[in-house]
Design an enzyme around this catalytic site. Sequence first.
Site, PDB file in Angstrom:
ATOM      1  N   HIS A  13       0.874  -1.189   0.000  1.00 24.65           N
ATOM      2  CA  HIS A  13       0.000   0.000   0.000  1.00 24.65           C
ATOM      3  C   HIS A  13       0.904   1.229   0.000  1.00 24.65           C
ATOM      4  O   HIS A  13       1.418   1.639   1.034  1.00 24.65           O
ATOM      5  CB  HIS A  13      -0.904   0.005   1.242  1.00 24.65           C
ATOM      6  N   HIS A  15       1.708   5.262  -1.664  1.00 21.21           N
ATOM      7  CA  HIS A  15       1.348   6.460  -2.436  1.00 21.21           C
ATOM      8  C   HIS A  15       2.614   7.055  -3.033  1.00 21.21           C
ATOM      9  O   HIS A  15       3.502   7.487  -2.297  1.00 21.21           O
ATOM     10  CB  HIS A  15       0.668   7.497  -1.539  1.00 21.21           C
ATOM     11  N   LYS A  96      -8.883  -0.322  -5.970  1.00 15.91           N
ATOM     12  CA  LYS A  96      -8.952   0.282  -4.635  1.00 15.91           C
ATOM     13  C   LYS A  96     -10.257   1.042  -4.471  1.00 15.91           C
ATOM     14  O   LYS A  96     -10.553   1.949  -5.256  1.00 15.91           O
ATOM     15  CB  LYS A  96      -7.771   1.250  -4.460  1.00 15.91           C
ATOM     16  N   HIS A 135     -10.537   1.023   1.629  1.00 15.33           N
ATOM     17  CA  HIS A 135     -10.284   1.947   2.747  1.00 15.33           C
ATOM     18  C   HIS A 135     -11.558   1.892   3.593  1.00 15.33           C
ATOM     19  O   HIS A 135     -12.541   2.560   3.282  1.00 15.33           O
ATOM     20  CB  HIS A 135     -10.016   3.360   2.221  1.00 15.33           C
ATOM     21  N   HIS A 169      -4.817  -0.863   5.621  1.00 10.58           N
ATOM     22  CA  HIS A 169      -4.281  -0.167   6.800  1.00 10.58           C
ATOM     23  C   HIS A 169      -5.190  -0.291   8.015  1.00 10.58           C
ATOM     24  O   HIS A 169      -5.714   0.704   8.510  1.00 10.58           O
ATOM     25  CB  HIS A 169      -3.953   1.301   6.495  1.00 10.58           C
ATOM     26  N   ASP A 241       1.364   2.470   3.574  1.00 16.81           N
ATOM     27  CA  ASP A 241       0.526   3.662   3.438  1.00 16.81           C
ATOM     28  C   ASP A 241       1.391   4.917   3.539  1.00 16.81           C
ATOM     29  O   ASP A 241       0.940   5.948   4.024  1.00 16.81           O
ATOM     30  CB  ASP A 241      -0.619   3.686   4.461  1.00 16.81           C
TER      31      ASP A 241
HETATM   32  C1  NCD Z   1      -3.430   8.981   2.169  1.00 12.94           C
HETATM   33  C2  NCD Z   1      -2.935  10.018   1.159  1.00 12.94           C
HETATM   34  O1  NCD Z   1      -2.404  11.056   1.584  1.00 12.94           O
HETATM   35  O2  NCD Z   1      -3.070   9.779  -0.039  1.00 12.94           O
HETATM   36  N1  NCD Z   1      -3.504   9.581   3.470  1.00 12.94           N
HETATM   37  C3  NCD Z   1      -3.477   8.939   4.652  1.00 12.94           C
HETATM   38  O3  NCD Z   1      -3.646   9.601   5.695  1.00 12.94           O
HETATM   39  N2  NCD Z   1      -3.285   7.646   4.736  1.00 12.94           N
HETATM   40  C4  NCD Z   1      -4.721   8.425   1.710  1.00 12.94           C
HETATM   41  C5  NCD Z   1      -5.155   7.187   2.455  1.00 12.94           C
HETATM   42  O4  NCD Z   1      -4.594   6.106   2.262  1.00 12.94           O
HETATM   43  O5  NCD Z   1      -6.085   7.295   3.262  1.00 12.94           O
HETATM   44 ZN    ZN Z   2      -3.227   5.039   1.630  1.00 10.19          ZN
END
Ligand code: NCD
Ligand code: ZN
Length: 338
Positions: A13, A15, A96, A135, A169, A241
Amino acid sequence: MTEIILHEPLDMHLHLRDGAMLRIVAPLSAHSFSGALIMPNLVPPVTDAESMRAYRKRILAAIGDETFEPYMTLFFKPEYDLDFLAPMAEELTAVKLYPAGITTNSEGGVSGFDIEELRPALGALSELGIPLCIHGETGGFVMDREKEFVPIYEALADAFPDLTIIMEHITTAESVAALDRHPNLYATITLHHLLITLDDVAGGMLQPHLFCKPIAKRPEDREALLQAALDAHPKVMFGSDSAPHPQHAKECPGCAAGVFTAPIALPALAELFARHGKLENLQHFVSSNAQRIYGLNPPKKKVRLTDTPMRVPEKYGEVVPMFAGEEIGWSIDAVSVK
Ligand code: NCD
Ligand code: ZN
């Protein structure tokens, strides 16, 4: 000196963002991980084959010579069906699903969880063998959002018994317990939710760099997550995450949600597992479980970690990482690709 060699570590996971931010953060993950599941919450989100393929190319360009597989995802839309998904099934590792507005860039997500409305899309994923990552938070009181979502996870797991559903998460003891009630429910757990509770975020002076969605919960929740990870529960996988935001978007009123952990994740996990005498289980948590659950065959990579301390940089570009300026007891000693 104590050491561990991890084979094909995976971050299920992640970003990576886009543009200049992508070019800063992608090499950091690509250096120590063999692959990662790439989240689709760009602006606009990744919702078709063309944008998914183009994003994959931008990721590969950003990582240069590193050996790293970006496992691609699509941002769930209720209108997806078999005709739409089938042609890209081979290139898609997961889809997702975000409840609308629940987190960063999720405005176009799902409102209401009507099983019949979702049947064409989820039936198609099930038929194609594409996992659905969720999520799982309701729009309720912030500490209860995930707990309130557990019945929705369970209803979906029952309604689509052949669909692999990943609870993303997870942060609560209730989610850990749900894993054992449904054969098709799995979960990712982050590094930060194994380490912190709400006290670390807001119990003293506010710590914006630890603020994320879902918010860190109670000590007993962290304990349940830790037990599942340390015991190498066969249905849990590491998903950082890691969610980078520039410093100015974190250190301000209206602080963005997300903790940036990608560059320090493996040393911090090694330190945590070693502290609990469970180093031998780390391989399951950071790779073997994910390979089995997703059916992956990641590129070969060996990462040797030792209990030599590392000093975490204050910033990577404009992003402040977890443990900025602090010492972690373990570090990466060598990375080799076969
Ligand atoms: C994530 C993001 O910034 O893209 N933020 C987070 O707090 N985890 C998005 C997500 O996975 O909820
Ligand atoms: Zn995330």
